[in-house]
Enzyme design. Structure first.
Site: not given
Length: 196
Positions: A77, A175, A177
């Site tokens: 990001c 992202h 994650e």
């Protein structure tokens, strides 16, 4: 494996640490230059505003450390954006690793882009086992235009580079994650990349 997540006070780094733990690894959060240099893998996250994030990096000297790293480095990001030449956000000079300038989405679309969007044109070991047009989770108002270092593209207003690679440096706008199974696969692929 010695995995370091750079902790410079920008963004939600705990979710990245937990994602690494779910893959069976441990990660150290640090802003110590020596610890970062000695890592096998370095993750450079970021959520927030580019100008203030760069000021934090300069205050710790990490802005000089990151471009010199030889091991695999993954920017996520804002981390990816700061690895570029500059950002329109706060007229910020970046680390200059990727040869592209970050620009803002036009007023023709809702900003920030929040939610799931597709990645395509995948061309890196980072995406091994990830399908074309897989959905990833994004939250951003600024983007890297399509360029020679792009290894994945996403369309929102324009087609832009949602992932970049140059030598041992990788960057993803999305992202991983927070991107379910495919995101976990990308993180796992990064952790398996051999140093060149």
């Amino acid at each position: 494996m010695n995995i370091v997540i750079i902790d410079y006070g920008a963004g939600n780094i705990q979710s990245i640490r937990f994602a690494i733990e779910r893959l069976g690894y441990e990660a150290v959060l640090t802003d110590n230059a020596g610890t970062i240099r000695q890592a096998d893998k370095v993750i450079f996250p970021g959520v927030g505003e580019a100008g203030s994030a760069m000021r934090k990096l300069r205050a710790t000297g990490i802005d000089r450390v990151i471009p010199e790293l030889k091991q695999p480095v993954l920017g996520i990001c804002l981390g990816m954006q700061l690895m570029c030449k500059s950002s329109e956000e706060g007229r910020t000079k970046g680390l200059g690793i990727f040869d592209v300038d970050i620009v803002r989405f036009s007023d023709q679309v809702k900003v920030p882009q929040i939610g799931w969007n597709q990645i395509s044109g995948l061309k890196s070991p980072l995406f091994e086992g990830v399908k074309e047009n897989e959905f990833m989770y994004l939250v951003h108002s600024f983007y890297a235009p399509e360029c020679s270092e792009a290894i994945a593209l996403t369309r929102y207003d324009v087609e832009y580079a949602s992932a970049l690679q140059k030598d041992n440096f990788y960057g993803v706008q999305f992202h991983p994650e927070k991107s379910s199974t495919a995101g976990a696969r990308i993180l796992n692929n990064f952790l398996k990349i051999k140093p060149s």
